[in-house]
Design a protein around this motif. Sequence first.
Motif, PDB file in Angstrom:
ATOM      1  N   PHE A  41      18.376  12.311 -18.107  1.00 29.35           N
ATOM      2  CA  PHE A  41      18.529  10.896 -17.768  1.00 29.35           C
ATOM      3  C   PHE A  41      18.240   9.981 -18.953  1.00 29.35           C
ATOM      4  O   PHE A  41      18.804   8.885 -19.043  1.00 29.35           O
ATOM      5  N   ILE A  42      17.378  10.422 -19.856  1.00 30.31           N
ATOM      6  CA  ILE A  42      17.130   9.632 -21.069  1.00 30.31           C
ATOM      7  C   ILE A  42      18.345   9.710 -22.002  1.00 30.31           C
ATOM      8  O   ILE A  42      18.748   8.706 -22.592  1.00 30.31           O
ATOM      9  N   LYS A  43      18.928  10.906 -22.116  1.00 26.72           N
ATOM     10  CA  LYS A  43      20.137  11.058 -22.937  1.00 26.72           C
ATOM     11  C   LYS A  43      21.300  10.232 -22.388  1.00 26.72           C
ATOM     12  O   LYS A  43      22.120   9.713 -23.150  1.00 26.72           O
ATOM     13  N   LEU A  44      21.353  10.119 -21.056  1.00 23.37           N
ATOM     14  CA  LEU A  44      22.398   9.302 -20.423  1.00 23.37           C
ATOM     15  C   LEU A  44      22.070   7.814 -20.493  1.00 23.37           C
ATOM     16  O   LEU A  44      22.845   6.981 -20.015  1.00 23.37           O
ATOM     17  N   LYS A  45      20.896   7.499 -21.062  1.00 20.18           N
ATOM     18  CA  LYS A  45      20.412   6.125 -21.222  1.00 20.18           C
ATOM     19  C   LYS A  45      20.215   5.414 -19.875  1.00 20.18           C
ATOM     20  O   LYS A  45      20.295   4.189 -19.790  1.00 20.18           O
ATOM     21  N   ILE A  46      19.948   6.206 -18.847  1.00 24.36           N
ATOM     22  CA  ILE A  46      19.605   5.643 -17.540  1.00 24.36           C
ATOM     23  C   ILE A  46      18.107   5.341 -17.501  1.00 24.36           C
ATOM     24  O   ILE A  46      17.670   4.344 -16.936  1.00 24.36           O
ATOM     25  N   SER A  47      17.321   6.217 -18.126  1.00 25.08           N
ATOM     26  CA  SER A  47      15.862   6.064 -18.159  1.00 25.08           C
ATOM     27  C   SER A  47      15.401   6.018 -19.618  1.00 25.08           C
ATOM     28  O   SER A  47      16.197   6.218 -20.542  1.00 25.08           O
ATOM     29  N   SER A  48      14.113   5.757 -19.797  1.00 28.62           N
ATOM     30  CA  SER A  48      13.538   5.747 -21.149  1.00 28.62           C
ATOM     31  C   SER A  48      12.153   6.372 -21.110  1.00 28.62           C
ATOM     32  O   SER A  48      11.469   6.356 -20.077  1.00 28.62           O
ATOM     33  N   LEU A  49      11.744   6.944 -22.245  1.00 29.99           N
ATOM     34  CA  LEU A  49      10.403   7.528 -22.359  1.00 29.99           C
ATOM     35  C   LEU A  49       9.337   6.451 -22.151  1.00 29.99           C
ATOM     36  O   LEU A  49       9.549   5.284 -22.496  1.00 29.99           O
ATOM     37  N   PRO A  50       8.180   6.817 -21.600  1.00 30.05           N
ATOM     38  CA  PRO A  50       7.080   5.858 -21.522  1.00 30.05           C
ATOM     39  C   PRO A  50       6.719   5.313 -22.906  1.00 30.05           C
ATOM     40  O   PRO A  50       6.852   6.024 -23.911  1.00 30.05           O
ATOM     41  N   ASP A  51       6.292   4.069 -22.981  1.00 27.71           N
ATOM     42  CA  ASP A  51       5.965   3.434 -24.260  1.00 27.71           C
ATOM     43  C   ASP A  51       4.949   4.242 -25.058  1.00 27.71           C
ATOM     44  O   ASP A  51       3.980   4.763 -24.502  1.00 27.71           O
ATOM     45  N   ASN A  52       5.178   4.338 -26.348  1.00 27.09           N
ATOM     46  CA  ASN A  52       4.250   4.983 -27.288  1.00 27.09           C
ATOM     47  C   ASN A  52       3.981   6.456 -26.957  1.00 27.09           C
ATOM     48  O   ASN A  52       2.914   6.990 -27.273  1.00 27.09           O
ATOM     49  N   SER A  53       4.937   7.084 -26.290  1.00 24.72           N
ATOM     50  CA  SER A  53       4.754   8.482 -25.909  1.00 24.72           C
ATOM     51  C   SER A  53       5.700   9.376 -26.687  1.00 24.72           C
ATOM     52  O   SER A  53       6.633   8.914 -27.333  1.00 24.72           O
ATOM     53  N   SER A  54       5.435  10.694 -26.621  1.00 23.65           N
ATOM     54  CA  SER A  54       6.276  11.680 -27.289  1.00 23.65           C
ATOM     55  C   SER A  54       6.665  12.759 -26.283  1.00 23.65           C
ATOM     56  O   SER A  54       6.085  12.861 -25.196  1.00 23.65           O
ATOM     57  N   TRP A  55       7.626  13.602 -26.669  1.00 24.56           N
ATOM     58  CA  TRP A  55       8.031  14.687 -25.776  1.00 24.56           C
ATOM     59  C   TRP A  55       6.909  15.707 -25.610  1.00 24.56           C
ATOM     60  O   TRP A  55       6.784  16.333 -24.549  1.00 24.56           O
TER      61      TRP A  55
END
Length: 389
Positions: free
Chosen positions: A311-325
């Motif tokens: 969903f992040i790759k589809l740009k529907i969602s985004s990672l939480p701020d200041n976070s990493s995988w």
Amino acid sequence: MNISSYFKKFLHSSQSSGIILILCVAISLLIANSSLGESYQNLLDKKIGTDLFHLKYPLSIWINDGLMAIFFLLVGLEIKREMVEGELSNFKSASLPIVAALGGMVVPALIYFLFNHGTDDAKGWAIPMATDIAFSLAIISMLGKRVPLSVKIFLAALAIVDDLGAILVIALFYTDQIHWDYLGLSALMVAILIGFNFFKFKKHIFYIIPGLFLWYFMHHSGIHATIAGVLLAFTIPTNISTTEISPLEKLEQQLHLPVNFLIMPIFALANTNITFKDGMVDGLFTNLGFGIILGLFLGKVIGINLFSWIFIKLKISSLPDNSSWNQMIGAGLLAGIGFTMSIFIALLSFRGQQEIQDAAKFAILVASVISGFAGYSLLRYVSKKQKQK
């Protein structure tokens, strides 16, 4: 990033109570495996209440269905506030915990099914779907500032969506009978609460009294009563003002102390009384054991991060701020702490099969310990690496 001071207080309280919570788990296990074990179980099985209005239940039911509804009320209040003005107030941030929770339910259930399809144990497919919101939040809160607040909020939101999903699964697949009359009365209570919110009723009494009726009707409907706490939370009025304290914020302040230092320790004492028996270790290396342990330990982290990545790759969602995988993987591992809801589903799946119930409970405990230790260790390691950089 706009994170409310109330959520910070909640996390601070969770961090402080985390050690107490883990201590209560140890105490409960010790009691269950001592000469006091039988007396302790009899205490939890002792019925309390009145036959009037069918309100006489074992002590364990009052704890898991009653006190836990208050915990879900507090978490629901925190999530609502973040949805109104905090980290979850935009679609990209709010959608991520939902899709992550979905992945964290589908993949573990699939792993369990692959190990157990075609056997009598297949009916336990939902056991590894659940995340124990109390223990997962307690552990991540013990890391303090090593983990961004946005990741903690993500895990809290994921866990509550996950538990709501588990409650829905129980209602659809593990409930012998849904009483539609009580379910209709529950809907009526929700409608009344929404009406009070719409007309801007601010006193808590207008919400607490219908909330009690909502809990009663929900409990008698056959659906897990803790969902009443979440439904009630989402009807409590709030605002985006920084000067005026809303009814929601007042209730948050009043619930922090009793929930973190009374309700959760009692909950841990009541739900960790697992008696160790001969052959339980061997049960870990059966299809049932593999399905539960791999479902919780691997299925959760894979499902959560796979769905999140898509969903992040589809740009529907985004990672939480200041976070990493790496931090997302750590949060996914902590979500593998199934414990309470997983044990509850195991009891429903294997009714009358005490030996299988015990084997499932032990596998859940082992998987939860492994997941909790792995998640805590990874998040701590990532924090150290970031400091060195």
